[in-house]
Design a protein around this motif. Structure first.
Motif, short mmCIF file in Angstrom:
data_model
loop_
_atom_site.label_atom_id
_atom_site.label_comp_id
_atom_site.label_asym_id
_atom_site.label_seq_id
_atom_site.Cartn_x
_atom_site.Cartn_y
_atom_site.Cartn_z
N ALA A 98 0.83 -1.21 0.00
CA ALA A 98 0.00 0.00 0.00
C ALA A 98 0.86 1.26 0.00
CB ALA A 98 -0.93 -0.01 1.20
N LEU A 99 1.91 1.26 0.81
CA LEU A 99 2.80 2.41 0.86
C LEU A 99 3.47 2.66 -0.49
CD1 LEU A 99 4.47 1.78 4.33
CD2 LEU A 99 3.07 3.76 3.74
N THR A 100 3.94 1.60 -1.11
CA THR A 100 4.62 1.77 -2.40
C THR A 100 3.64 2.20 -3.49
OG1 THR A 100 4.39 -0.61 -2.86
CG2 THR A 100 6.46 0.13 -1.88
N ALA A 101 2.42 1.68 -3.43
CA ALA A 101 1.42 2.05 -4.44
C ALA A 101 1.06 3.53 -4.33
CB ALA A 101 0.17 1.19 -4.27
N PHE A 102 0.86 4.02 -3.10
CA PHE A 102 0.57 5.44 -2.92
C PHE A 102 1.76 6.30 -3.35
CE2 PHE A 102 -2.83 4.38 0.36
CZ PHE A 102 -3.88 4.91 -0.40
N ALA A 103 2.96 5.80 -3.07
CA ALA A 103 4.17 6.57 -3.39
C ALA A 103 4.33 6.78 -4.90
CB ALA A 103 5.40 5.87 -2.82
N GLU A 104 3.75 5.89 -5.68
CA GLU A 104 3.86 6.00 -7.14
C GLU A 104 2.91 7.05 -7.72
OE1 GLU A 104 3.07 2.05 -8.40
OE2 GLU A 104 5.04 1.27 -7.75
N LEU A 105 1.98 7.54 -6.89
CA LEU A 105 1.01 8.53 -7.36
C LEU A 105 1.54 9.93 -7.10
CD1 LEU A 105 -2.24 6.83 -6.01
CD2 LEU A 105 -1.27 6.68 -8.31
N PRO A 106 1.71 10.75 -8.12
CA PRO A 106 2.37 12.05 -7.95
C PRO A 106 1.61 13.04 -7.09
CG PRO A 106 1.43 11.85 -10.15
CD PRO A 106 1.31 10.51 -9.52
N HIS A 107 0.31 12.88 -6.96
CA HIS A 107 -0.49 13.83 -6.20
C HIS A 107 -0.68 13.43 -4.74
CE1 HIS A 107 -3.24 10.71 -7.59
NE2 HIS A 107 -4.08 11.07 -6.63
N ILE A 108 0.00 12.36 -4.30
CA ILE A 108 -0.17 11.86 -2.94
C ILE A 108 1.06 12.17 -2.10
CG2 ILE A 108 -0.33 9.77 -1.52
CD1 ILE A 108 -2.95 10.32 -2.80
N THR A 109 0.83 12.70 -0.89
CA THR A 109 1.88 12.86 0.11
C THR A 109 1.53 11.97 1.29
OG1 THR A 109 2.41 15.13 -0.52
CG2 THR A 109 2.99 14.46 1.71
N GLN A 110 2.49 11.17 1.75
CA GLN A 110 2.25 10.25 2.85
C GLN A 110 3.10 10.61 4.06
OE1 GLN A 110 1.53 5.88 1.67
NE2 GLN A 110 3.12 6.51 0.23
N THR A 111 2.45 10.61 5.22
CA THR A 111 3.17 10.77 6.47
C THR A 111 2.41 10.00 7.54
OG1 THR A 111 4.19 12.36 7.98
CG2 THR A 111 2.01 12.97 7.06
N VAL A 112 2.64 10.32 8.82
CA VAL A 112 1.99 9.57 9.90
C VAL A 112 1.20 10.50 10.81
CG1 VAL A 112 3.69 7.72 9.91
CG2 VAL A 112 4.05 9.72 11.38
N LEU A 113 0.17 9.93 11.41
CA LEU A 113 -0.54 10.55 12.52
C LEU A 113 -0.58 9.47 13.60
CD1 LEU A 113 -3.71 12.73 12.52
CD2 LEU A 113 -3.43 10.90 14.19
N THR A 114 0.19 9.67 14.65
CA THR A 114 0.41 8.60 15.61
C THR A 114 0.52 9.13 17.02
OG1 THR A 114 1.97 6.83 16.25
CG2 THR A 114 2.90 8.74 15.14
N GLY A 115 0.13 8.32 17.98
CA GLY A 115 0.31 8.68 19.38
C GLY A 115 1.74 8.49 19.84
N ASN A 116 2.57 7.83 19.03
CA ASN A 116 3.97 7.64 19.37
C ASN A 116 4.72 8.96 19.40
OD1 ASN A 116 4.79 4.57 19.27
ND2 ASN A 116 3.38 4.86 17.56
N PRO A 117 5.69 9.12 20.27
CA PRO A 117 6.63 10.23 20.12
C PRO A 117 7.39 10.07 18.80
CG PRO A 117 6.82 9.24 22.31
CD PRO A 117 5.96 8.33 21.48
N LYS A 118 7.80 11.18 18.23
CA LYS A 118 8.46 11.13 16.93
C LYS A 118 9.69 10.22 16.92
CE LYS A 118 10.34 14.00 13.20
NZ LYS A 118 10.60 15.38 12.75
N PRO A 119 10.60 10.30 17.90
CA PRO A 119 11.79 9.44 17.83
C PRO A 119 11.45 7.94 17.82
CG PRO A 119 12.14 11.20 19.41
CD PRO A 119 10.68 11.23 19.06
N SER A 120 10.46 7.54 18.61
CA SER A 120 10.08 6.12 18.64
C SER A 120 9.37 5.71 17.35
CB SER A 120 9.18 5.84 19.84
OG SER A 120 9.90 5.94 21.05
N ALA A 121 8.54 6.59 16.83
CA ALA A 121 7.87 6.29 15.56
C ALA A 121 8.89 6.02 14.46
CB ALA A 121 6.97 7.46 15.16
N ILE A 122 9.91 6.85 14.40
CA ILE A 122 10.95 6.68 13.38
C ILE A 122 11.66 5.34 13.56
CG2 ILE A 122 13.18 7.56 12.59
CD1 ILE A 122 12.12 10.38 13.17
N GLU A 123 12.02 5.01 14.79
CA GLU A 123 12.73 3.75 15.04
C GLU A 123 11.88 2.54 14.67
OE1 GLU A 123 15.82 3.54 15.62
OE2 GLU A 123 16.20 5.65 16.11
#
Length: 228
Positions: A98-123
């Motif tokens: 799903a991530l790769t399919a969305f990434a192939e679409l030029p009009h889509i920007t993907q990021t996260v909305l998460t309860g995790n702190p940013k450093p833990s989300a990245i890890e």
């Protein structure tokens, strides 16, 4: 039309296989000196709330700097146990596709909305090689606000600052597995695609207000193929 996809992480994209709760408890003990056997309910909640309620459970007074120290210790724990998290956990079925399919679409920007702190989300995402398709600098995290619906506007503003597009309810989509994700979208100003890949059932997600409820992300990829 430019669209913003806001991904939840735990039980939507990945599972830690129990490493997450162990890392929380270890980091909590490092910061407070208190060994704990249980923690506050985590489902769909921001880490600030989970941490504060766990402090309350054990009658611990916060001098004011516990949470920032906890954020650092937690991220270090995930980093140190990345190999173990890969052994015990997994990227959920269809997540990478799903991530790769969305990434192939030029009009889509993907990021996260998460309860995790940013450093833990990245890890966590890095451990499963999922970070490469997400612009994590414009995401909204549990360290930004303790109230999950407020995170939608934070991500929209960051995406606007990065790309110059104004993201509205019609052009912002939250993808998550809990009723808190549904609430965040509906109250925060976004559409919701709910995925019954965690502890919340499809019926519970619908009752919370989600119109689109999928059993897993593999189904989302199939839907995208049909619309191509």
């Amino acid at each position: 039309m430019s669209k913003l996809i806001l991904w939840d992480i735990d039980h939507t994209l990945i599972e830690t296989g129990g490493v997450g709760s162990e890392v929380f408890k270890d980091a909590f003990e490092q910061v407070t000196g208190q060994k704990i056997n249980q923690m506050a309910d985590v489902t769909g909640r921001t880490e600030q709330v989970i941490f504060a309620e766990t402090l309350h459970m054990y009658g611990i007074e916060d001098p004011g700097d516990y949470f920032p120290k906890f954020v650092e210790a937690q991220a270090a724990g995930y980093r140190a146990r990345a190999d173990e998290m890969r052994r015990r956990g997994r990227a959920l079925p269809g997540a990478r596709e799903a991530l790769t399919a969305f990434a192939e679409l030029p009009h889509i920007t993907q990021t996260v909305l998460t309860g995790n702190p940013k450093p833990s989300a990245i890890e966590k995402l890095r451990a499963f090689d999922l970070d490469q398709w997400l612009d994590l600098d414009i995401g909204a995290y549990g360290t930004d606000d303790s109230v999950r619906p407020n995170l939608v506007a934070i991500a929209q503003q960051r995406a606007h600052d990065r790309h110059g597009h104004t993201y509205t309810r019609d052009t912002t989509i939250v993808i998550g597995d809990t009723t808190s994700d549904v609430e965040a979208a509906l109250k925060g100003g976004a559409q919701i695609i709910a995925v019954a890949s965690g502890r919340t059932t499809a019926d519970q997600l619908r009752e919370a207000g989600a119109r689109t409820v999928l059993p897993d992300l593999a189904t989302l990829r199939a839907m995208m193929r049909e619309s191509e």
